[in-house]
Scaffold this motif. Structure first.
Motif, PDB file in Angstrom:
ATOM      1  N   GLY A  52       0.781  -1.233   0.000  1.00  0.00           N
ATOM      2  CA  GLY A  52       0.000   0.000   0.000  1.00  0.00           C
ATOM      3  C   GLY A  52       0.810   1.279   0.000  1.00  0.00           C
ATOM      4  O   GLY A  52       0.248   2.363   0.014  1.00  0.00           O
ATOM      5  N   ASN A  53       2.121   1.196  -0.045  1.00  0.00           N
ATOM      6  CA  ASN A  53       2.979   2.387  -0.040  1.00  0.00           C
ATOM      7  C   ASN A  53       3.291   2.825  -1.463  1.00  0.00           C
ATOM      8  O   ASN A  53       4.441   2.853  -1.890  1.00  0.00           O
ATOM      9  N   TYR A  54       2.265   3.221  -2.193  1.00  0.00           N
ATOM     10  CA  TYR A  54       2.435   3.525  -3.613  1.00  0.00           C
ATOM     11  C   TYR A  54       3.274   4.775  -3.868  1.00  0.00           C
ATOM     12  O   TYR A  54       4.167   4.766  -4.705  1.00  0.00           O
ATOM     13  N   VAL A  55       2.999   5.857  -3.165  1.00  0.00           N
ATOM     14  CA  VAL A  55       3.711   7.116  -3.417  1.00  0.00           C
ATOM     15  C   VAL A  55       5.187   7.001  -3.039  1.00  0.00           C
ATOM     16  O   VAL A  55       6.055   7.344  -3.852  1.00  0.00           O
ATOM     17  N   THR A  57       7.006   4.381  -2.857  1.00  0.00           N
ATOM     18  CA  THR A  57       7.628   3.414  -3.764  1.00  0.00           C
ATOM     19  C   THR A  57       7.864   4.039  -5.135  1.00  0.00           C
ATOM     20  O   THR A  57       8.955   3.912  -5.703  1.00  0.00           O
ATOM     21  N   ALA A  58       6.861   4.725  -5.664  1.00  0.00           N
ATOM     22  CA  ALA A  58       7.014   5.366  -6.972  1.00  0.00           C
ATOM     23  C   ALA A  58       8.110   6.434  -6.930  1.00  0.00           C
ATOM     24  O   ALA A  58       8.912   6.550  -7.861  1.00  0.00           O
ATOM     25  N   THR A  59       8.156   7.200  -5.839  1.00  0.00           N
ATOM     26  CA  THR A  59       9.185   8.235  -5.695  1.00  0.00           C
ATOM     27  C   THR A  59      10.568   7.615  -5.655  1.00  0.00           C
ATOM     28  O   THR A  59      11.499   8.085  -6.327  1.00  0.00           O
ATOM     29  N   SER A  60      10.723   6.553  -4.883  1.00  0.00           N
ATOM     30  CA  SER A  60      12.026   5.882  -4.789  1.00  0.00           C
ATOM     31  C   SER A  60      12.438   5.272  -6.123  1.00  0.00           C
ATOM     32  O   SER A  60      13.603   5.366  -6.524  1.00  0.00           O
ATOM     33  N   ASP A  61      11.486   4.631  -6.794  1.00  0.00           N
ATOM     34  CA  ASP A  61      11.794   4.054  -8.108  1.00  0.00           C
ATOM     35  C   ASP A  61      12.239   5.135  -9.084  1.00  0.00           C
ATOM     36  O   ASP A  61      13.213   4.962  -9.818  1.00  0.00           O
ATOM     37  N   LEU A  62      11.528   6.246  -9.106  1.00  0.00           N
ATOM     38  CA  LEU A  62      11.874   7.337 -10.015  1.00  0.00           C
ATOM     39  C   LEU A  62      13.257   7.896  -9.706  1.00  0.00           C
ATOM     40  O   LEU A  62      14.054   8.131 -10.618  1.00  0.00           O
ATOM     41  N   GLN A  63      13.569   8.070  -8.429  1.00  0.00           N
ATOM     42  CA  GLN A  63      14.894   8.577  -8.057  1.00  0.00           C
ATOM     43  C   GLN A  63      15.995   7.613  -8.494  1.00  0.00           C
ATOM     44  O   GLN A  63      17.032   8.035  -9.004  1.00  0.00           O
TER      45      GLN A  63
END
Length: 82
Positions: A52-55, A57-63
């Motif tokens: 459920g930690n979408y934001v 996770t997405a931020t970390s992936d993008l970085q």
């Protein structure tokens, strides 16, 4: 990493001066980086499931993706300088 799905820019496009040789400037391996990250790297340190930690996770992936891409593409400048 997905320029085809971006909305139009509100700012006028700036034409940067050509620094690299045209062949080097045409190299863009973001699709290869994306594939390696999603299909080879992530499975090494993640488990399947939904936390459920979408934001975050997405931020970390993008970085991570931007750092990998930046490092690889800066190598073009180093290679041409040598």
């Amino acid at each position: 990493f997905d320029p085809d799905n971006l909305p139009s820019s509100l700012l006028p496009q700036y034409n940067h001066p050509q620094i690299l040789h045209p062949t080097a400037a045409a190299i863009n391996i973001n699709e290869t980086i994306w594939d390696a990250y999603v299909n080879q790297l992530l499975p090494l340190f993640t488990t399947e499931g939904d936390d459920g930690n979408y934001v975050p996770t997405a931020t970390s992936d993008l970085q991570c993706l931007q750092a990998i891409s930046r490092r690889i593409h800066y190598g073009k400048f180093v290679a041409e300088a040598k």
